[in-house]
Write a protein that holds these residues in place. Structure first.
Motif, PDB file in Angstrom:
ATOM      1  N   PHE A 149       0.955  -1.217  -0.006  1.00  0.00           N
ATOM      2  CA  PHE A 149      -0.025  -0.090  -0.177  1.00  0.00           C
ATOM      3  C   PHE A 149       0.763   1.161   0.029  1.00  0.00           C
ATOM      4  N   VAL A 150       0.528   2.058  -0.906  1.00  0.00           N
ATOM      5  CA  VAL A 150       1.394   3.424  -1.059  1.00  0.00           C
ATOM      6  C   VAL A 150       0.593   4.517  -0.988  1.00  0.00           C
ATOM      7  N   GLN A 151       0.877   5.591  -0.475  1.00  0.00           N
ATOM      8  CA  GLN A 151       0.303   6.966  -0.857  1.00  0.00           C
ATOM      9  C   GLN A 151       0.639   7.603  -2.084  1.00  0.00           C
ATOM     10  N   GLY A 152      -0.253   8.142  -3.010  1.00  0.00           N
ATOM     11  CA  GLY A 152      -0.014   8.856  -4.262  1.00  0.00           C
ATOM     12  C   GLY A 152      -1.421   9.251  -4.821  1.00  0.00           C
ATOM     13  N   ASP A 153      -1.042  10.013  -5.886  1.00  0.00           N
ATOM     14  CA  ASP A 153      -2.057  10.784  -6.649  1.00  0.00           C
ATOM     15  C   ASP A 153      -2.244   9.947  -7.954  1.00  0.00           C
ATOM     16  N   MET A 154      -3.627   9.806  -8.261  1.00  0.00           N
ATOM     17  CA  MET A 154      -4.280   9.242  -9.494  1.00  0.00           C
ATOM     18  C   MET A 154      -3.727  10.076 -10.569  1.00  0.00           C
ATOM     19  N   LEU A 155      -3.417  11.349 -10.276  1.00  0.00           N
ATOM     20  CA  LEU A 155      -3.203  12.187 -11.512  1.00  0.00           C
ATOM     21  C   LEU A 155      -1.470  12.075 -11.923  1.00  0.00           C
ATOM     22  N   ASP A 156      -1.038  11.690 -10.849  1.00  0.00           N
ATOM     23  CA  ASP A 156       0.668  11.728 -11.233  1.00  0.00           C
ATOM     24  C   ASP A 156       1.092  10.138 -10.754  1.00  0.00           C
ATOM     25  N   LEU A 157       0.761   9.040 -11.300  1.00  0.00           N
ATOM     26  CA  LEU A 157       1.217   7.844 -10.540  1.00  0.00           C
ATOM     27  C   LEU A 157       2.639   7.795 -10.552  1.00  0.00           C
TER      28      LEU A 157
ATOM     29  N   PRO B 229      -9.731  15.520  -9.560  1.00  0.00           N
ATOM     30  CA  PRO B 229     -10.073  16.545 -10.003  1.00  0.00           C
ATOM     31  C   PRO B 229      -9.813  16.800 -11.705  1.00  0.00           C
ATOM     32  N   ASP B 230      -9.309  15.784 -12.490  1.00  0.00           N
ATOM     33  CA  ASP B 230      -9.015  16.067 -13.684  1.00  0.00           C
ATOM     34  C   ASP B 230      -9.218  14.533 -14.131  1.00  0.00           C
ATOM     35  N   LEU B 231     -10.400  14.345 -14.583  1.00  0.00           N
ATOM     36  CA  LEU B 231     -10.558  12.950 -15.309  1.00  0.00           C
ATOM     37  C   LEU B 231      -9.894  12.434 -16.213  1.00  0.00           C
ATOM     38  N   ARG B 232      -9.702  13.026 -17.310  1.00  0.00           N
ATOM     39  CA  ARG B 232      -9.004  13.070 -18.488  1.00  0.00           C
ATOM     40  C   ARG B 232      -7.499  12.653 -18.030  1.00  0.00           C
ATOM     41  N   ARG B 233      -7.038  13.306 -17.248  1.00  0.00           N
ATOM     42  CA  ARG B 233      -5.611  13.224 -16.827  1.00  0.00           C
ATOM     43  C   ARG B 233      -5.626  11.798 -16.346  1.00  0.00           C
ATOM     44  N   ALA B 234      -6.294  11.388 -15.345  1.00  0.00           N
ATOM     45  CA  ALA B 234      -6.303  10.250 -14.566  1.00  0.00           C
ATOM     46  C   ALA B 234      -6.270   9.088 -15.620  1.00  0.00           C
ATOM     47  N   LEU B 235      -7.343   9.272 -16.713  1.00  0.00           N
ATOM     48  CA  LEU B 235      -7.281   7.929 -17.440  1.00  0.00           C
ATOM     49  C   LEU B 235      -6.143   7.919 -18.290  1.00  0.00           C
ATOM     50  N   ARG B 236      -5.459   8.968 -18.516  1.00  0.00           N
ATOM     51  CA  ARG B 236      -4.354   8.973 -19.384  1.00  0.00           C
ATOM     52  C   ARG B 236      -3.169   8.514 -18.476  1.00  0.00           C
ATOM     53  N   GLU B 237      -3.249   8.716 -17.233  1.00  0.00           N
ATOM     54  CA  GLU B 237      -2.101   7.940 -16.145  1.00  0.00           C
ATOM     55  C   GLU B 237      -2.461   6.373 -16.235  1.00  0.00           C
ATOM     56  N   ILE B 238      -3.454   6.117 -16.139  1.00  0.00           N
ATOM     57  CA  ILE B 238      -4.044   4.789 -16.088  1.00  0.00           C
ATOM     58  C   ILE B 238      -3.588   3.883 -17.429  1.00  0.00           C
ATOM     59  N   HIS B 239      -3.821   4.561 -18.474  1.00  0.00           N
ATOM     60  CA  HIS B 239      -3.413   4.056 -19.911  1.00  0.00           C
ATOM     61  C   HIS B 239      -1.769   4.012 -19.851  1.00  0.00           C
TER      62      HIS B 239
ATOM     63  N   MET C 161     -14.832   8.802 -23.063  1.00  0.00           N
ATOM     64  CA  MET C 161     -13.415   9.381 -22.724  1.00  0.00           C
ATOM     65  C   MET C 161     -12.283   8.368 -22.832  1.00  0.00           C
ATOM     66  N   LEU C 162     -12.695   7.165 -22.272  1.00  0.00           N
ATOM     67  CA  LEU C 162     -11.576   5.997 -22.302  1.00  0.00           C
ATOM     68  C   LEU C 162     -11.107   5.664 -23.716  1.00  0.00           C
ATOM     69  N   GLN C 163     -12.104   5.516 -24.595  1.00  0.00           N
ATOM     70  CA  GLN C 163     -11.796   5.460 -25.942  1.00  0.00           C
ATOM     71  C   GLN C 163     -10.988   6.474 -26.705  1.00  0.00           C
ATOM     72  N   GLY C 164     -11.187   7.917 -26.069  1.00  0.00           N
ATOM     73  CA  GLY C 164     -10.406   8.770 -26.477  1.00  0.00           C
ATOM     74  C   GLY C 164      -9.130   8.863 -26.169  1.00  0.00           C
ATOM     75  N   GLU C 165      -8.878   8.103 -24.741  1.00  0.00           N
ATOM     76  CA  GLU C 165      -7.286   8.175 -24.566  1.00  0.00           C
ATOM     77  C   GLU C 165      -6.686   6.616 -25.002  1.00  0.00           C
ATOM     78  N   GLY C 166      -7.424   5.948 -25.713  1.00  0.00           N
ATOM     79  CA  GLY C 166      -6.730   4.841 -26.214  1.00  0.00           C
ATOM     80  C   GLY C 166      -7.300   3.662 -25.619  1.00  0.00           C
ATOM     81  N   PHE C 167      -8.073   3.504 -24.739  1.00  0.00           N
ATOM     82  CA  PHE C 167      -8.677   2.204 -24.378  1.00  0.00           C
ATOM     83  C   PHE C 167      -9.595   1.394 -25.528  1.00  0.00           C
ATOM     84  N   GLU C 168      -9.274   0.360 -25.706  1.00  0.00           N
ATOM     85  CA  GLU C 168     -10.214  -0.591 -26.538  1.00  0.00           C
ATOM     86  C   GLU C 168     -11.298  -1.338 -25.631  1.00  0.00           C
ATOM     87  N   GLY C 169     -12.307  -1.676 -26.248  1.00  0.00           N
ATOM     88  CA  GLY C 169     -13.116  -2.740 -25.729  1.00  0.00           C
ATOM     89  C   GLY C 169     -14.233  -2.060 -24.497  1.00  0.00           C
TER      90      GLY C 169
END
Length: 216
Positions: A102-110, A130-140, A207-215
């Protein structure tokens, strides 16, 4: 929003598990088990659980044999998750993936290199960033090619009548729980307010599809 969410979840951390049960009509555990089934981690795979809270989904992924990292922005949530890992030490040791980290961190800057994980999950996480698109980009970015993302969240009903009833229920129950547990009726009224501003599941899929997610 980021500062507000940090303060809020620090305040409610010790009551978080109870509140999710009450506000989900008791379905929270079932939903989280479904997240783990859909993620379908294989023994030895690397999994990341974002906004991990007290660790429900992370422990479910561990039970499937994955090597799991749980990330949350709230220090107290992580303390509770680590305490649960200690209490269930024997069952955790017997899993193929070992205990979750378990680590402390921000979804906007993984704080992980690109292509680090086969699976990413999050329960009630995307709605609060606070910024959903940025979070999705980081997950991708941190997912490996062919990796899987599974997100659980309260949705915003599209039917306006259902939406009004749903949000009114959350506002009234949240106010009552806030008054009883914290002496402040507004403590849990953030939930209906956040759902009202949430773009909804269909929009998040786009938004997911716009960030490159498929399916999605």
């Amino acid at each position: 929003k980021g500062r507000y969410v940090r303060r809020l979840f620090s305040t409610i951390a010790d009551r978080y598990d109870l509140i999710t049960v009450l506000l989900s009509f008791g379905l929270d555990a079932r939903w989280k088990r479904r997240v783990v089934r859909l993620a379908d981690p294989r023994p030895g795979q690397d999994a990341l659980d974002l906004a991990c809270g007290t660790g429900d989904i992370a422990f479910g992924l561990v039970a499937r044999g994955a090597r799991v990292t749980g990330l949350d922005i709230t220090h107290r949530m992580l303390q509770l998750a680590r305490g649960r890992a200690t209490e269930g030490a024997e069952s955790v040791r017997q899993s193929h993936g070992g205990p979750p980290v378990f680590v402390q961190g921000d979804m906007l800057d993984l704080p992980f290199p690109s292509a680090s994980f086969d699976v990413v999950t999050t329960g009630y996480g995307l709605r609060n960033v606070p910024d959903l698109r940025r979070a999705l980009r980081e997950i991708h970015r941190v997912l490996r090619p062919g990796g899987v993302l599974v997100s659980l969240d309260f949705n915003r009903p599209t039917n306006p009548v259902v939406r009004r009833i749903y949000l009114a229920y959350l506002w009234l129950v949240g106010g009552a729980l806030g008054s009883v547990l914290h002496g402040d009726p507004d403590t849990y009224r953030y939930l209906p307010a956040s759902i009202r501003r949430y773009p909804g599941a269909a929009a998040v899929v786009r938004m997911l599809q716009g960030e490159g997610f498929e399916g999605a």
